[in-house]
Design a protein around this motif. Sequence first.
Motif, PDB file in Angstrom:
ATOM      1  N   GLN A  45      16.755  13.917  64.466  1.00  0.00           N
ATOM      2  CA  GLN A  45      15.468  13.797  64.480  1.00  0.00           C
ATOM      3  C   GLN A  45      15.240  14.811  63.515  1.00  0.00           C
ATOM      4  N   GLU A  46      15.948  16.152  63.154  1.00  0.00           N
ATOM      5  CA  GLU A  46      14.846  16.592  61.908  1.00  0.00           C
ATOM      6  C   GLU A  46      14.481  16.034  60.956  1.00  0.00           C
ATOM      7  N   TYR A  47      15.625  14.630  60.304  1.00  0.00           N
ATOM      8  CA  TYR A  47      15.070  14.426  59.151  1.00  0.00           C
ATOM      9  C   TYR A  47      14.506  13.721  59.550  1.00  0.00           C
ATOM     10  N   PHE A  48      14.517  12.962  60.619  1.00  0.00           N
ATOM     11  CA  PHE A  48      13.287  12.222  61.029  1.00  0.00           C
ATOM     12  C   PHE A  48      11.321  13.524  60.994  1.00  0.00           C
ATOM     13  N   ASP A  49      12.141  14.635  61.471  1.00  0.00           N
ATOM     14  CA  ASP A  49      10.572  14.860  61.342  1.00  0.00           C
ATOM     15  C   ASP A  49      10.202  15.132  59.781  1.00  0.00           C
ATOM     16  N   GLN A  50      11.326  15.625  59.014  1.00  0.00           N
ATOM     17  CA  GLN A  50      11.092  16.606  57.594  1.00  0.00           C
ATOM     18  C   GLN A  50      10.450  15.316  56.978  1.00  0.00           C
ATOM     19  N   TYR A  51      11.708  14.316  56.473  1.00  0.00           N
ATOM     20  CA  TYR A  51      11.334  13.653  55.538  1.00  0.00           C
ATOM     21  C   TYR A  51      11.252  11.908  55.887  1.00  0.00           C
ATOM     22  N   GLY A  52      10.976  12.001  57.566  1.00  0.00           N
ATOM     23  CA  GLY A  52      10.489  10.673  57.737  1.00  0.00           C
ATOM     24  C   GLY A  52      11.616   8.958  58.111  1.00  0.00           C
ATOM     25  N   GLU A  53      11.086   8.382  58.946  1.00  0.00           N
ATOM     26  CA  GLU A  53      11.599   7.023  58.904  1.00  0.00           C
ATOM     27  C   GLU A  53      12.430   6.374  57.679  1.00  0.00           C
ATOM     28  N   GLU A  54      11.538   6.175  56.856  1.00  0.00           N
ATOM     29  CA  GLU A  54      11.732   5.182  55.478  1.00  0.00           C
ATOM     30  C   GLU A  54      13.094   6.091  54.449  1.00  0.00           C
ATOM     31  N   ALA A  55      12.837   7.445  54.306  1.00  0.00           N
ATOM     32  CA  ALA A  55      14.105   7.897  54.185  1.00  0.00           C
ATOM     33  C   ALA A  55      15.543   8.183  54.565  1.00  0.00           C
ATOM     34  N   PHE A  56      15.253   7.498  55.933  1.00  0.00           N
ATOM     35  CA  PHE A  56      16.181   8.056  56.355  1.00  0.00           C
ATOM     36  C   PHE A  56      16.981   6.414  56.714  1.00  0.00           C
ATOM     37  N   ARG A  57      16.165   5.280  56.281  1.00  0.00           N
ATOM     38  CA  ARG A  57      16.637   4.104  56.110  1.00  0.00           C
ATOM     39  C   ARG A  57      17.474   3.801  54.985  1.00  0.00           C
ATOM     40  N   LYS A  58      17.140   4.932  53.384  1.00  0.00           N
ATOM     41  CA  LYS A  58      17.476   4.549  52.517  1.00  0.00           C
ATOM     42  C   LYS A  58      18.799   5.020  52.874  1.00  0.00           C
ATOM     43  N   LYS A  59      18.927   6.321  52.874  1.00  0.00           N
ATOM     44  CA  LYS A  59      20.553   6.389  53.596  1.00  0.00           C
ATOM     45  C   LYS A  59      21.321   5.666  54.096  1.00  0.00           C
ATOM     46  N   GLU A  60      20.874   5.306  55.069  1.00  0.00           N
ATOM     47  CA  GLU A  60      21.496   3.965  55.531  1.00  0.00           C
ATOM     48  C   GLU A  60      22.317   2.621  54.800  1.00  0.00           C
ATOM     49  N   THR A  61      21.504   2.587  53.553  1.00  0.00           N
ATOM     50  CA  THR A  61      21.674   1.839  52.853  1.00  0.00           C
ATOM     51  C   THR A  61      22.563   1.684  51.616  1.00  0.00           C
ATOM     52  N   GLU A  62      22.394   3.639  51.723  1.00  0.00           N
ATOM     53  CA  GLU A  62      23.605   4.085  50.743  1.00  0.00           C
ATOM     54  C   GLU A  62      24.899   3.453  51.176  1.00  0.00           C
ATOM     55  N   ILE A  63      24.339   4.464  51.822  1.00  0.00           N
ATOM     56  CA  ILE A  63      25.934   4.136  52.709  1.00  0.00           C
ATOM     57  C   ILE A  63      26.177   2.673  52.949  1.00  0.00           C
ATOM     58  N   LEU A  64      25.662   1.737  53.965  1.00  0.00           N
ATOM     59  CA  LEU A  64      26.156   0.665  53.398  1.00  0.00           C
ATOM     60  C   LEU A  64      26.783  -0.515  52.337  1.00  0.00           C
ATOM     61  N   SER A  65      25.672  -0.340  50.976  1.00  0.00           N
ATOM     62  CA  SER A  65      26.737  -0.793  49.828  1.00  0.00           C
ATOM     63  C   SER A  65      27.595  -0.057  49.584  1.00  0.00           C
ATOM     64  N   GLU A  84      15.729  -5.915  54.763  1.00  0.00           N
ATOM     65  CA  GLU A  84      16.234  -7.130  54.201  1.00  0.00           C
ATOM     66  C   GLU A  84      17.679  -6.611  53.787  1.00  0.00           C
ATOM     67  N   GLU A  85      17.039  -6.126  52.674  1.00  0.00           N
ATOM     68  CA  GLU A  85      18.203  -5.779  51.568  1.00  0.00           C
ATOM     69  C   GLU A  85      19.797  -5.386  52.545  1.00  0.00           C
ATOM     70  N   ASN A  86      19.716  -4.977  54.220  1.00  0.00           N
ATOM     71  CA  ASN A  86      20.313  -4.457  54.256  1.00  0.00           C
ATOM     72  C   ASN A  86      21.480  -5.672  55.230  1.00  0.00           C
ATOM     73  N   ARG A  87      20.492  -6.467  55.927  1.00  0.00           N
ATOM     74  CA  ARG A  87      20.675  -7.781  56.252  1.00  0.00           C
ATOM     75  C   ARG A  87      21.816  -9.017  55.596  1.00  0.00           C
ATOM     76  N   ARG A  88      20.865  -8.835  54.192  1.00  0.00           N
ATOM     77  CA  ARG A  88      22.232  -9.650  52.620  1.00  0.00           C
ATOM     78  C   ARG A  88      23.343  -8.552  52.503  1.00  0.00           C
ATOM     79  N   LEU A  89      23.545  -7.236  53.111  1.00  0.00           N
ATOM     80  CA  LEU A  89      24.738  -6.617  52.774  1.00  0.00           C
ATOM     81  C   LEU A  89      25.631  -7.249  54.272  1.00  0.00           C
ATOM     82  N   LEU A  90      24.879  -7.109  54.912  1.00  0.00           N
ATOM     83  CA  LEU A  90      25.743  -7.473  56.311  1.00  0.00           C
ATOM     84  C   LEU A  90      26.092  -8.686  56.456  1.00  0.00           C
ATOM     85  N   ASN A  91      25.156  -9.917  54.768  1.00  0.00           N
ATOM     86  CA  ASN A  91      25.885 -11.212  55.476  1.00  0.00           C
ATOM     87  C   ASN A  91      27.001 -11.726  54.659  1.00  0.00           C
TER      88      ASN A  91
END
Length: 168
Positions: A45-65, A84-91
């Motif tokens: 919640q704090e991260y979303f408030d300070q940096y926004g959803e897009e920054a959080f999504r970047k973290k998810e992609t880093e971890i997934l890859s 889309e990049e995450n869906r490709r990685l999941l595939n």
Amino acid sequence: MKGIVLIGFMGAGKTTVGQKLSQKTGLQQIDFDELIVQEIGMTIQEYFDQYGEEAFRKKETEILSKSLDLEHIISTGGGIVLKEENRRLLNQMPTVVYLKTDADELVKRLKRDKTTVRPLVVSKSPEEIKEVYVPRIPFYEESANIIVETTNRTPDEIVQTILLKVGE
Ligand code: S3P
């Protein structure tokens, strides 16, 4: 046995089912939300408030890859399929299980869960939560190679079904 990745909306049971799958298979569980919280040193919640959803999504992609070859039980965050990049990685991952749940049931579970603060559902009405969920359904479906219904089923039943489907 190869690793298993769990995807699905918030409240689908990815963390609970992941823990039980880990006990049954002996594979280590990792939870992407927990890893991200450890890395960012604040709540989601704090991260979303300070940096926004897009920054959080970047973290998810880093971890997934970095997780492509892990033979672990991986519990993802509900929004992992948005990019889309995450869906490709999941595939590229051998076993991706979509925990599929009725929208009404998800709303009930999310309203009952007072311990996790989720920025995308906090203070939203049931209709608004469904508006977040419904457009994601095709993304969950295209990212998974196994779909398991979770509505009206216990975590133990879900785990049994998953293990049957992956042939363990
Ligand atoms: C999100 C789901 C959450 C967490 C974040 C965003 C989403 O994880 O990653 O609040 O967009 O669906 P859970 O699905 O584990 O609640």
